[in-house]
Design a protein around this motif. Structure first.
Motif, mmCIF file in Angstrom:
data_model
loop_
_atom_site.group_PDB
_atom_site.id
_atom_site.type_symbol
_atom_site.label_atom_id
_atom_site.label_comp_id
_atom_site.label_asym_id
_atom_site.label_seq_id
_atom_site.Cartn_x
_atom_site.Cartn_y
_atom_site.Cartn_z
ATOM 1 N N UNK A 131 -7.167 8.782 -1.828
ATOM 2 C CA UNK A 131 -7.497 7.374 -1.624
ATOM 3 C C UNK A 131 -8.320 7.191 -0.356
ATOM 4 N N UNK A 132 -9.108 8.181 -0.010
ATOM 5 C CA UNK A 132 -9.936 8.115 1.195
ATOM 6 C C UNK A 132 -10.953 6.984 1.082
ATOM 7 N N UNK A 133 -11.001 6.147 2.126
ATOM 8 C CA UNK A 133 -11.970 5.059 2.155
ATOM 9 C C UNK A 133 -11.706 3.947 1.162
ATOM 10 N N UNK A 134 -10.529 3.947 0.558
ATOM 11 C CA UNK A 134 -10.198 2.938 -0.459
ATOM 12 C C UNK A 134 -9.770 1.625 0.183
ATOM 13 N N UNK A 135 -10.125 0.515 -0.442
ATOM 14 C CA UNK A 135 -9.711 -0.812 0.035
ATOM 15 C C UNK A 135 -8.380 -1.148 -0.609
ATOM 16 N N UNK A 136 -7.345 -1.266 0.224
ATOM 17 C CA UNK A 136 -5.978 -1.389 -0.279
ATOM 18 C C UNK A 136 -5.237 -2.610 0.266
ATOM 19 N N UNK A 137 -5.917 -3.548 0.865
ATOM 20 C CA UNK A 137 -5.230 -4.708 1.443
ATOM 21 C C UNK A 137 -4.283 -5.336 0.428
ATOM 22 N N UNK A 138 -3.027 -5.532 0.868
ATOM 23 C CA UNK A 138 -2.054 -6.194 0.020
ATOM 24 C C UNK A 138 -1.507 -5.355 -1.115
ATOM 25 N N UNK A 139 -1.863 -4.077 -1.194
ATOM 26 C CA UNK A 139 -1.344 -3.211 -2.255
ATOM 27 C C UNK A 139 0.117 -2.863 -1.987
ATOM 28 N N UNK A 140 0.834 -2.464 -3.043
ATOM 29 C CA UNK A 140 2.241 -2.090 -2.917
ATOM 30 C C UNK A 140 2.447 -0.672 -3.435
ATOM 31 N N UNK A 141 3.143 0.131 -2.617
ATOM 32 C CA UNK A 141 3.519 1.488 -3.000
ATOM 33 C C UNK A 141 5.041 1.641 -2.853
ATOM 34 N N UNK A 142 5.779 0.607 -3.112
ATOM 35 C CA UNK A 142 7.226 0.604 -2.894
ATOM 36 C C UNK A 142 7.891 1.660 -3.780
ATOM 37 N N UNK A 143 8.603 2.592 -3.147
ATOM 38 C CA UNK A 143 9.297 3.623 -3.904
ATOM 39 C C UNK A 143 8.384 4.596 -4.622
ATOM 40 N N UNK A 144 7.091 4.551 -4.329
ATOM 41 C CA UNK A 144 6.153 5.466 -4.982
ATOM 42 C C UNK A 144 6.269 6.859 -4.381
ATOM 43 N N UNK A 145 5.778 7.854 -5.090
ATOM 44 C CA UNK A 145 5.716 9.215 -4.577
ATOM 45 C C UNK A 145 4.269 9.548 -4.282
ATOM 46 N N UNK A 146 3.981 9.820 -2.992
ATOM 47 C CA UNK A 146 2.618 10.142 -2.592
ATOM 48 C C UNK A 146 2.577 11.354 -1.690
ATOM 49 N N UNK A 147 3.428 12.343 -1.965
ATOM 50 C CA UNK A 147 3.432 13.565 -1.158
ATOM 51 C C UNK A 147 2.056 14.220 -1.206
ATOM 52 N N UNK A 148 1.514 14.528 -0.024
ATOM 53 C CA UNK A 148 0.228 15.193 0.046
ATOM 54 C C UNK A 148 -0.972 14.306 -0.230
ATOM 55 N N UNK A 149 -0.748 13.012 -0.468
ATOM 56 C CA UNK A 149 -1.867 12.104 -0.747
ATOM 57 C C UNK A 149 -2.686 11.864 0.516
ATOM 58 N N UNK A 150 -3.966 11.546 0.351
ATOM 59 C CA UNK A 150 -4.829 11.287 1.494
ATOM 60 C C UNK A 150 -5.322 9.847 1.466
ATOM 61 N N UNK A 151 -5.227 9.210 2.645
ATOM 62 C CA UNK A 151 -5.650 7.816 2.828
ATOM 63 C C UNK A 151 -6.628 7.735 4.007
ATOM 64 N N UNK A 152 -7.429 8.755 4.209
ATOM 65 C CA UNK A 152 -8.307 8.813 5.377
ATOM 66 C C UNK A 152 -9.279 7.632 5.379
ATOM 67 N N UNK A 153 -9.301 6.920 6.508
ATOM 68 C CA UNK A 153 -10.212 5.775 6.721
ATOM 69 C C UNK A 153 -10.024 4.671 5.689
ATOM 70 N N UNK A 154 -8.859 4.621 5.053
ATOM 71 C CA UNK A 154 -8.595 3.555 4.079
ATOM 72 C C UNK A 154 -8.350 2.225 4.787
ATOM 73 N N UNK A 155 -8.744 1.131 4.138
ATOM 74 C CA UNK A 155 -8.458 -0.212 4.639
ATOM 75 C C UNK A 155 -7.122 -0.619 4.029
#
Length: 250
Positions: A131-155
């Protein structure tokens, strides 16, 4: 089926996905451990650290084997079954509840650079997704599994990561102001150069994570967080940790 991992706040936390430091957090919060492995097929590659004490360091061979197993088996791809449906405001969690099979699994999905503002990923498996560089304002990841995921420079302003599994996640340079990581497992992750003002890490597991160059750490909420082995706090981060510890014993 009975929980074969850590029962924490009513949720079964899989011992294969959650490294040993979670044991400390689970026990300290009144959770209980059961003997066994939630996914027997994985037992051969992670046989010992499931109940090891003390927690294994981030550089341990078994910890490295864990990350290799989780992220090294499938190529990153923008062609996941659910990817075409992911537009701003889309409710992935609802799609899954109503039989949206392709959206149950976003493992290794390439979602980089997309506009996913307000998308609800509650409970979705997104291990190793990009999810690098992804626009995520107001998104929900409640209880999600994101092991090893990348959010570099994400909004990711105000994103809700409560009780998510984010072991080894990469948030370098991300805008995480007012983001909520309450009770999330964010062990061995990187927040280097991230914006963290107003972020909430109460009761989160942050063991072994890197905060070098991050800003806004003075206003982070860290009540009850597991902070052993974190690096790069600087004066602001150290002050926030000290304040949380003082409040816990005050």
């Amino acid at each position: 089926p009975p929980c074969s991992g850590c029962l924490y706040k009513g949720a079964c936390r899989d011992l294969v996905r959650y490294p040993a430091a979670t044991e400390q957090a689970c026990v300290s919060n009144g959770g209980t451990w059961a003997v066994g492995v939630a996914h027997p097929a994985a037992a051969a590659s992670v046989p010992l650290w499931l109940t090891s004490t003390p927690p294994m360091p981030p550089s341990s061979p078994l910890r490295i084997a864990f990350h290799t197993k989780v992220c090294g088996h499938k190529a990153i791809s923008p062609n996941c079954g659910c990817c075409p449906f992911l537009v701003p405001g889309f409710d992935v969690a609802a799609a899954v509840r109503h039989g949206g099979g392709p959206c149950q699994d976003l493992i290794n999905a390439d979602l980089s650079g997309r506009n996913l503002e307000g998308v609800d990923f509650t409970g979705v498996n997104m291990d190793c997704a990009n999810l690098d560089g992804t626009r995520l304002k107001g998104a929900k990841f409640v209880g999600a599994s994101g092991d090893g995921a990348t959010f570099r420079s994400a909004d990711a302003l105000g994103v809700d990561f409560r009780e998510a599994a984010l072991v080894g996640a990469d948030f370098r340079g991300a805008d995480l102001r007012n983001a909520i990581f309450e009770a999330a497992v964010v062990e061995s992750s990187s927040f280097a150069s991230a914006k963290l003002a107003g972020s909430n890490f109460n009761e989160a597991v942050l063991s072994g994570s890197d905060f070098r160059g991050a800003t806004g750490m003075r206003t982070m909420a860290l009540t009850g967080a597991v902070t052993a082995g974190i690096t790069g706090l600087g004066k602001e981060g150290a002050a926030a940790v000290a304040a949380a510890q003082a409040a816990a014993f005050g």
